[in-house]
Design an enzyme around this catalytic site. Structure first.
Site: not given
Length: 557
Positions: A281, A277-279
């Site tokens: 990013k 997921g957004s980790t």
């Protein structure tokens, strides 16, 4: 005269008979004594040989080494147990034998024991790993044809607390998983096979069992609170690569590892592969800043969704305007992250992800480690979706190790479960510029002040982090109501020493809430772990910095 001779003959015959009797008694006494001495000498020789064998065995066969944590607390050791065997040919009454044994051994498999005792074998195992009390009670039964052997059994004082790290052994004390298997793979099994194992010293691990226990406790509470399928958490030293704690639930008891091989009990932190997921990013932002093409104030158009055929990339909480790079990170913009990857290009993107250690199987002591999964051919759409955490699968430990490089000045350090007595920070590989690492620390702390990581604030400590909420794939399609949540945290942010990564698999919304994103479960879990473990790590709260504001440079507004 004749009468006198007869008397003399009788007297001689009497004495002759008496002497013969004495001679025979003496001969038999000598033979009996001789046989007694010979028997005793044979017995003494056997006992002496047995003592020599046992002494030789004790000198050459040292068993498995004790496993202790970084402070010397015992985690695994060998204990002596008794194993019951039978010689079926000497068993007089099989049914009576089974009936008597079942009074002591309640969990005895009667049909299996009956078949063994009815066989024509010279030796069969009945039950291994008995206690001294069980042995004594069986011996009191006086059943012929039964015997005991002293064996070694592995004992884990803390039960399941560190099961995925320690692993377990089989009935012959051979390591089958975890550190136990690592011990055998390091050469112990070969030495044991030829009775040449040296005096083995204790194996000191990097973990702190106190922190391991509290992480286990907090994770267990979180899974229950959020009604999740599973979860995991780890704490990693960013300057040495030492794993201080690692928990994956559900787990198992290594003292009785019957459930260890069930699919849902795998070590999710090292052997599980997930879209993080957004980790991810964090790494996309680091790539952009490290390239020199982007600065924290570089504007990126995030005003409208991106379309790829029937697929569309959009933001969860879109601002629908141009965002500065720091805003792309704080607002967790999928569009902005995808644009960063698009501008730098596919080759540059993949090369960076590989350099940071997310595309190759990492080397650790545990044998349960999975290899990342990436597209066979990276296309534009793959690069752009990977930029915000979809389309690539890695292990949580691997993600934490890469995140440590973002926090420690840019060095990628191999993780280890072994205690490092002499720390050598220079052994890591420089994968990003120190300035990039400084910018990421700034963004992590800023995200805890005004972004999605606000629920990870711990009074007295400067904590930063990044949330990740990924939709799970079911039958080839992403499903919105089934999520895999992650949270990456670092502390203390003025000079990060530790990274905490938490995962919650398929959490449900709490009562009164309609959502179950990472900020609402994985982030609070990380905060509680940091709050309880900080003092054990020697990090004391500093309330003088509580009111210090993380300033946003006017150029970045």
């Amino acid at each position: 005269m004749k009468s006198f001779l007869r008397f003399d003959d009788v007297k001689k015959a009497f004495y002759l008979k008496r002497y013969r009797l004495r001679f025979l008694v003496s001969v038999f006494s000598f033979l009996f004594l001789y046989l007694g001495i010979c028997t005793r000498l044979i017995q003494y020789g056997r006992e002496n040989f047995k003592m020599k064998v046992e002494k030789s065995f004790s000198e050459t066969y040292r068993g498995r080494p004790d496993i202790v944590d970084r402070h010397g607390r015992l985690l695994a050791t060998d204990v002596k147990t008794y194993s019951l065997f039978a010689e079926p040919r000497r068993i007089i009454d099989v049914n009576e034998t089974i009936e008597l044994l079942s009074r002591v051994l309640r969990d005895l498999r009667l049909d299996e024991v009956w078949r063994k005792l009815k066989s024509n074998s010279g030796f069969v195992w009945i039950k291994r790993g008995l206690t001294p009390d069980q042995k004594a009670r069986i011996m009191e039964l006086g059943i012929p044809g039964l015997g005991f052997r002293v064996e070694t059994r592995r004992f884990y004082p803390d039960g399941s607390i560190a099961s995925h790290i320690l692993g377990f052994v089989d009935v012959d004390n051979k390591g089958l998983s975890g550190i136990e298997k690592y011990i055998d793979q390091s050469g112990l099994s070969d030495l044991r096979a030829v009775w040449r194992a040296p005096a083995l010293k204790q194996l000191v691990l990097s973990i702190d069992i106190r922190i391991q226990a509290l992480v286990h406790e907090e994770l267990k509470k979180a899974i229950k609170r959020y009604r999740a399928q599973a979860g995991g958490a780890l704490l990693l030293n960013v300057k040495t690569g030492e794993v201080i704690a690692l928990v994956s639930l559900p787990d198992f008891d290594p003292n009785n590892p019957l459930k260890a091989l069930q699919p849902n009990r795998l070590n999710r932190m090292t052997a599980g592969l997930f879209e993080m997921g957004s980790t991810i990013k964090s790494f996309t932002t680091a790539m952009a800043l490290d390239s020199g093409v982007f600065q924290l104030d570089t504007k990126i158009d995030a005003s409208k969704p991106l379309h790829f055929g029937h697929q569309m990339i959009r933001d969860f909480h879109g601002k629908y305007r141009a965002l500065a790079l720091w805003e792309v990170f704080i607002y967790s913009s999928n569009i902005g992250s995808a644009k960063e990857a698009e501008i730098l290009g596919i080759q540059h993107h993949r090369a960076f992800i590989k350099r940071i250690g997310l595309l190759e199987r990492i080397g650790i002591e545990l044998p349960e480690i999975a290899s990342p999964i990436e597209p066979h051919v990276w296309k534009k759409v793959n690069s752009m979706t990977i930029a915000f955490g979809h389309g690539m699968m890695t292990t949580p430990l691997q993600t934490a190790v890469a995140a440590a490089a973002l926090m420690n000045g840019g060095r990628l350090i191999e993780p280890t479960f072994l205690f490092k007595k002499n720390h050598n920070f220079l052994h890591g590989t420089q994968v990003i510029k120190p300035k990039t690492s400084s910018d990421l620390r700034y963004l992590y702390e800023l995200n805890a002040k005004m972004g999605s990581a606000r629920n990870t604030v711990v009074d007295g400590y400067r904590v930063g982090g990044k949330t990740g909420t990924a939709e799970k794939v079911v039958k080839g399609r992403y499903v919105k109501d089934r999520r895999f949540n992650t949270f990456l945290a670092a502390f203390p942010m003025d000079d990060p020493s530790y990274v905490v990564l938490t995962i919650i698999d398929e959490p449900k919304p709490e009562k009164g809430r309609v959502s179950a994103t990472s900020a609402l479960n994985a982030a609070p879990l990380a905060a509680e772990i940091i709050r309880r473990s900080a003092l054990f790590l020697g990090i004391h709260p500093d309330f003088t910095k509580e009111d210090a504001k993380t300033l946003i440079d006017p150029r970045y507004k």
